[in-house]
Design a protein around this motif. Structure first.
Motif, PDB file in Angstrom:
ATOM      1  N   ASN A 177      25.775  -0.397  14.091  1.00  0.00           N
ATOM      2  CA  ASN A 177      26.890   0.206  14.847  1.00  0.00           C
ATOM      3  C   ASN A 177      27.714   1.181  14.022  1.00  0.00           C
ATOM      4  O   ASN A 177      28.058   0.897  12.868  1.00  0.00           O
ATOM      5  CB  ASN A 177      27.862  -0.884  15.314  1.00  0.00           C
ATOM      6  CG  ASN A 177      27.241  -1.793  16.332  1.00  0.00           C
ATOM      7  OD1 ASN A 177      26.804  -1.350  17.381  1.00  0.00           O
ATOM      8  ND2 ASN A 177      27.176  -3.074  16.001  1.00  0.00           N
ATOM      9  N   HIS A 179      31.373   3.142  14.909  1.00  0.00           N
ATOM     10  CA  HIS A 179      32.457   3.274  15.883  1.00  0.00           C
ATOM     11  C   HIS A 179      33.433   4.322  15.373  1.00  0.00           C
ATOM     12  O   HIS A 179      33.860   4.247  14.219  1.00  0.00           O
ATOM     13  CB  HIS A 179      33.152   1.926  16.059  1.00  0.00           C
ATOM     14  CG  HIS A 179      34.276   1.946  17.051  1.00  0.00           C
ATOM     15  ND1 HIS A 179      35.220   0.962  17.131  1.00  0.00           N
ATOM     16  CD2 HIS A 179      34.601   2.843  18.005  1.00  0.00           C
ATOM     17  CE1 HIS A 179      36.091   1.257  18.091  1.00  0.00           C
ATOM     18  NE2 HIS A 179      35.737   2.393  18.635  1.00  0.00           N
ATOM     19  N   SER A 181      37.104   6.136  16.249  1.00  0.00           N
ATOM     20  CA  SER A 181      38.309   5.907  17.039  1.00  0.00           C
ATOM     21  C   SER A 181      39.357   6.951  16.641  1.00  0.00           C
ATOM     22  O   SER A 181      39.623   7.135  15.457  1.00  0.00           O
ATOM     23  CB  SER A 181      38.797   4.491  16.710  1.00  0.00           C
ATOM     24  OG  SER A 181      40.026   4.255  17.289  1.00  0.00           O
ATOM     25  N   THR A 295      31.555   4.942  25.526  1.00  0.00           N
ATOM     26  CA  THR A 295      32.804   5.670  25.293  1.00  0.00           C
ATOM     27  C   THR A 295      33.853   5.327  26.335  1.00  0.00           C
ATOM     28  O   THR A 295      33.512   4.881  27.441  1.00  0.00           O
ATOM     29  CB  THR A 295      32.525   7.197  25.316  1.00  0.00           C
ATOM     30  OG1 THR A 295      33.703   7.903  24.932  1.00  0.00           O
ATOM     31  CG2 THR A 295      32.104   7.661  26.708  1.00  0.00           C
ATOM     32  N   ASN A 359      37.707   6.733  21.967  1.00  0.00           N
ATOM     33  CA  ASN A 359      36.864   5.746  21.276  1.00  0.00           C
ATOM     34  C   ASN A 359      35.417   5.917  21.689  1.00  0.00           C
ATOM     35  O   ASN A 359      35.123   6.015  22.888  1.00  0.00           O
ATOM     36  CB  ASN A 359      37.269   4.319  21.673  1.00  0.00           C
ATOM     37  CG  ASN A 359      38.545   3.903  21.002  1.00  0.00           C
ATOM     38  OD1 ASN A 359      38.542   3.510  19.847  1.00  0.00           O
ATOM     39  ND2 ASN A 359      39.649   4.022  21.729  1.00  0.00           N
ATOM     40  N   LYS A 361      31.395   4.341  20.569  1.00  0.00           N
ATOM     41  CA  LYS A 361      30.563   3.469  19.729  1.00  0.00           C
ATOM     42  C   LYS A 361      29.105   3.894  19.859  1.00  0.00           C
ATOM     43  O   LYS A 361      28.614   4.113  20.967  1.00  0.00           O
ATOM     44  CB  LYS A 361      30.720   2.017  20.187  1.00  0.00           C
ATOM     45  CG  LYS A 361      30.122   1.015  19.223  1.00  0.00           C
ATOM     46  CD  LYS A 361      30.502  -0.405  19.638  1.00  0.00           C
ATOM     47  CE  LYS A 361      29.250  -1.206  19.899  1.00  0.00           C
ATOM     48  NZ  LYS A 361      29.512  -2.516  20.473  1.00  0.00           N
TER      49      LYS A 361
END
Ligand SMILES: *[C@@H]1O[C@H](CO)[C@@H](O)[C@H](O)[C@H]1NC(C)=O
Ligand SMILES: *[C@@H]1O[C@H](CO)[C@@H](O)[C@H](O)[C@H]1NC(C)=O
Length: 368
Positions: A177, A179, A181, A295, A359, A361
């Motif tokens: 993953n 991510h 942000s 998202t 955000n 991911k």
């Protein structure tokens, strides 16, 4: 190609933690399980390398880029390579908007703002102007072995009103993953629309393919934003059934190109049907690498770019070039130019009373 052992050693060696001093120095993040390694530079809070597991158990760098990261600044082609884009991503019609927004802002009217006409047409602003957030030296405000936070203070640059303070945090975690942000606050009312402009080639030029035409793409979006010759919205939405935009069922990117030799490629925004979470999937049978993107943004821009620049060494450069359709950019974003399209009823004006957040991911796995 890197072995997993080489990479784990690199991760241990890199993280001291070193606070990068030049905006082009890389910060390396590694997930503890070795499933993902990501490198970033402060210039544009940009992703410069992303290593994930392929079907053979090795690691593939799935993004294009430069061996010398200072070319992020000097490359005349300015492809906005894997950077954070703001203060307003994509296009602004005629480089003009008003607050509150209006359909046809009067050039010298009150509360009307002008931003640089830096797009190919000379009739729109693209990606926040000539020196958008992707070409600014962000500052590292926090860093660990798995996460880095960059901050940028935008003091009414490029004609936008008010000072915006923005942070972008990139975090890797077990299970492949990444991510990202973004949070922003503004001292006065201003439009904000952000994207992360990552170009993908999930084969990493390691599997005998030089393009993304055979990559499978899936977008659960039934409408695409119609644009004019300057690629700014007309205000209309195109229903996807029966068009080259229908990726609700996954299929190879190449289909539209094969069916119509005059098809120029994709540079369009899909509106996600599900307003709570947007999901795009991209995978390649060659490397076996699958990317699932989630998202909180309402739209995704898909751009089958024609890059024209030397490849990174790991991709066979510098003699080989990234060429036409060698990569596809997939950009999570807001409704583009909603600030000149009031009929959509989309509010992209932020300020002291309204904070901005974004955000996304990215999850990598291997398809059999
Ligand atoms: C575009 O903006 C300029 C000012 O930057 C203005 O003079 C011109 O009238 C505008 N064009 C249109 C079509 O609104
Ligand atoms: C960012 O840093 C680079 C390298 O130090 C420098 O050349 C450039 O002028 C800086 N940009 C800004 C906007 O300060």
């Amino acid at each position: 190609m890197y072995s997993r052992r080489q990479l784990l050693l690199a991760c241990l060696a890199v993280f001291s933690p070193v606070w990068a001093s030049s905006p082009f120095d890389e910060t390396t993040l590694c997930a503890p399980d070795g499933s993902i390694t990501a490198k970033f530079v402060a210039f544009g809070a940009t992703l410069t390398e992303l290593l994930v597991k392929n079907k053979d158990g090795g690691l593939t760098d799935v993004i294009p880029g430069y061996d010398d990261n200072s070319r992020l600044l000097t490359d005349q082609g300015h492809p906005v390579m894997n950077a954070m884009v703001g203060r307003y991503a994509n296009r602004i019609k005629n480089g003009t908007f008003s607050i509150p927004i209006t359909k046809y802002p009067q050039p010298d009217g009150p509360n009307v703002y002008h931003t640089p006409l830096n797009d190919f047409s000379g009739e729109a602003t693209i990606h926040g102007g000539i020196y958008g957030w992707d070409r600014r030296n962000w500052t590292i405000v926090d860093v660990s072995a798995t996460s880095v936070t960059y901050q940028h203070i935008d003091p009414a640059d490029e004609g936008f009103p008010g000072t915006v303070t923005v942070t972008a945090t990139h975090t890797v975690s077990n299970g492949g993953n990444l991510h990202t942000s973004v949070h922003a606050t503004a001292t006065q009312k201003t439009p904000i629309m952000v994207t992360q402009h990552i170009y993908w080639n999930l084969d990493g030029f390691q599997y005998g393919s030089d393009d993304i035409m055979a990559h499978q793409l899936q977008i659960p979006g039934g409408r695409v934003i119609e644009v004019d010759g300057n690629r700014v919205p007309t205000g209309n939405l195109i229903p996807v059934p029966g068009t080259p935009f229908d990726f609700r069922a996954a299929h190879a990117i190449r289909v539209a190109f094969d069916e119509d030799p005059s098809f120029l490629g994709y540079d369009y925004a899909w509106i996600y049907d599900d307003t709570s979470v947007g999901k795009t999937a991209l995978w390649s049978g060659l490397s076996g690498i699958r990317l699932d993107i989630e998202t909180d943004q309402p739209a995704v821009q898909v751009y089958t770019a024609s890059l024209n620049m030397p490849r990174k060494q790991v991709h066979g450069g510098p003699t080989k070039q990234y060429g036409a359709r060698s990569t596809v950019a997939i950009e999570q974003e807001g409704w583009l130019d909603a600030i000149n399209t009031p009929e959509w009823g989309v509010d992209q004006i932020y300020g002291p009373e309204r904070k901005f957040a974004w955000n996304t991911k990215y999850t990598f796995s291997v398809v059999k």
